[in-house]
Design an enzyme around this catalytic site. Structure first.
Site, PDB file in Angstrom:
ATOM      1  N   LYS A   1      -0.336 -54.118  -5.221  1.00 55.48           N
ATOM      2  CA  LYS A   1      -0.670 -53.289  -4.053  1.00 55.48           C
ATOM      3  C   LYS A   1      -1.844 -53.919  -3.292  1.00 55.48           C
ATOM      4  CE  LYS A   1       1.088 -49.125  -6.227  1.00 55.48           C
ATOM      5  NZ  LYS A   1       0.855 -47.930  -7.049  1.00 55.48           N
TER       6      LYS A   1
ATOM      7  N   ASP B   1      -0.116 -41.711  -1.125  1.00 50.23           N
ATOM      8  CA  ASP B   1       0.985 -41.589  -2.085  1.00 50.23           C
ATOM      9  C   ASP B   1       1.899 -40.417  -1.727  1.00 50.23           C
ATOM     10  OD1 ASP B   1       1.408 -43.417  -4.101  1.00 50.23           O
ATOM     11  OD2 ASP B   1      -0.110 -42.594  -5.451  1.00 50.23           O
TER      12      ASP B   1
ATOM     13  N   GLN C   1      -4.009 -44.457  -9.339  1.00 54.43           N
ATOM     14  CA  GLN C   1      -2.835 -44.979 -10.048  1.00 54.43           C
ATOM     15  C   GLN C   1      -2.497 -44.082 -11.246  1.00 54.43           C
ATOM     16  OE1 GLN C   1      -0.987 -47.704  -9.050  1.00 54.43           O
ATOM     17  NE2 GLN C   1       0.415 -47.233 -10.713  1.00 54.43           N
TER      18      GLN C   1
END
Ligand code: NDP
Length: 306
Positions: free
Chosen positions: A56, A123, A100
Site C-alpha cells: 500500500k 477503507d 491494518q
C-alpha cells in the site's frame, strides 16, 4: 475461448484505475501545494499484514500520494492506539487513515473503526460509510468489493438482472459486495457457514464472488458453466521442498483455480486478481478523501461503474 483469455488480469485493471486517478492526485498537488496523504497504522508484526502494508505504501508513493506508516508493538494498549488515531483525525494534512486488520485480540476492531473520522475512513468500514453505501449514497466504498465491481463492469458491461451469489458475509467483503451488486440491479444471494447445501445456490450463479478464507474450497462442482468467478480469498500455504525445507510463501485463493478455469467463462487468479484492485481502490479513496478534506468536488472517475 482459449484458457489464457479466461484469466482476468487484475494487475491490468489496477494499472488502468491508477492511470485514471493520477491526474486528480497531480491536480491536488498543483492546487494545494501538497500531495494527498495516507497514514497506515499497523499493530504487531503479522507477516502477511507487513506485506500488505508495504504494498500500500509503495503504490501510494508511485502514484503521487504521500504515505506514512506507524508501526506499533503488538502489546500496545487500545487507549494508546486510540490516541494515535485521534491525533491523525485532527491533523489537517492527513487525508486518509487506515488501520491494518486484523488487530490483536485485546483490541476491539469495532471500537477502533468507530474512532476513525468517517471523512478519513478510506477503507470504508466506518458505520457511517457502510450505512451510506447500503442507502445507495456512498462516500467511501470498501476497497475490495469496489475493486470486484470494477472488474465485473469491465468484463461484462451491464450486469443488470444477473444472478449474483456471494460466499461469505463479512462486513468488509461479503455484505458491501451484496449492496453494490444490488445497486447494480443484480439478484443477490449471500451464503455463509450456516448455509445448507451451498452448491444449490452457487450453481445458479452467473456471477460468483468467493470471500471465505478456506484454501480452494470452491471446486468445479460449485460452478454453473459459463459463470464469471471472482476469487477474493488470499491463503498462504505451507509447502515442503524435496529437501523438506518449508516454504510459507505459496498463495492460493478460495477457488480451485485449475478445475474451475475449465468450466467458468472467466476467473480471477490468486495472486494477480482482486488483490491489486483492492490497493488501486484504496488509492482512489485516498485521493477522494483529500478532495473532501478541502471541500472541493471530486471528479467521479468511476462513472459507469457505480
Ligand atoms: P471473514 O473471516 O471475516 O469472513 C469469512 C466468511 O466466510 C464468513 O462470513 C463465514 O461465515 C464464511 N464461511 C466460513 N466458512 C465457510 C464455509 N465452510 N462455507 C461457507 N461460508 C463460510 O473473512 P474476510 O471476508 O475478511 O476475508 C475472506 C477472504 O478474503 C480471506 O482469505 C481474506 O484473506 C481475503 N481477503 C482478500 C482481500 C483482497 O484484497 N484480495 C481483502 C480482504 C480479504 P459466517 O459469517 O457464518 O462465519
Amino acid at each position: 475461448m482459449t484458457i489464457i483469455n479466461k484469466i482476468i488480469d487484475g494487475k491490468m485493471y489496477a494499472r488502468k484505475l491508477l492511470e485514471e486517478i493520477y491526474p486528480l492526485s497531480k491536480g491536488f498537488l498543483d492546487n494545494f501545494n501538497r500531495k494527498p496523504s495516507l497514514t497506515v497504522i499497523q499493530v504487531g508484526d503479522n507477516p502477511a499484514s507487513r506485506i500488505y502494508v508495504k504494498n500500500k505504501i509503495l503504490t501510494a508513493k508511485k502514484n503521487g500520494i504521500e504515505s506514512k506508516e506507524i508501526l506499533l508493538a503488538s502489546d500496545v494498549s487500545e487507549d494508546e492506539l486510540i490516541h494515535h488515531i485521534s491525533i491523525l483525525n485532527k491533523n489537517e494534512n492527513v487525508d486518509g487513515i487506515l488501520v491494518q486488520l486484523p488487530l490483536p485480540k485485546h483490541i476491539s476492531e469495532k471500537k477502533i473503526i468507530n474512532i476513525i473520522d468517517s471523512s478519513k475512513d478510506v477503507d470504508g468500514f466506518h458505520p457511517i460509510n457502510l450505512g451510506k453505501l447500503f442507502m445507495g449514497d456512498s462516500k467511501f466504498i470498501p476497497c475490495t468489493p469496489l475493486g470486484c465491481l470494477y472488474i465485473l463492469k469491465h468484463e461484462i458491461g451491464d450486469i443488470k438482472g444477473k444472478n449474483a451469489v456471494i460466499v461469505g458475509r463479512s462486513n468488509i467483503v461479503g455484505k458491501p459486495m451484496a449492496s453494490l451488486l444490488l445497486s447494480s440491479d443484480c439478484s443477490v444471494t449471500i451464503t455463509h457457514s450456516r448455509t445448507k447445501n451451498i452448491q444449490e445456490h452457487t450453481r445458479k450463479a452467473d456471477i460468483l464472488i468467493v470471500a471465505v478464507g478456506i484454501p480452494e474450497m470452491i471446486d468445479e462442482k460449485f460452478i454453473k458453466p459459463g459463470a464469471i468467478v471472482i476469487d477474493v480469498g488470499i491463503n498462504r500455504l505451507e509447502t515442503k521442498t524435496r529437501d523438506n525445507i518449508s516454504n510459507k510463501g505459496v498463495l492460493v485463493g478460495d477457488v480451485k483455480f485449475e478445475k474451475v478455469l475449465k468450466i467458468a467463462k472467466k476467473i480471477t487468479p490468486v495472486p494477480g486478481g482482486v488483490g491489486p484492485m483492492t490497493i488501486a481502490c484504496l488509492m482512489h479513496n485516498t485521493i477522494k478523501a483529500a478532495y473532501i478534506n478541502k471541500k472541493i468536488d471530486f471528479v467521479n472517475v468511476l462513472e459507469g461503474i457505480l
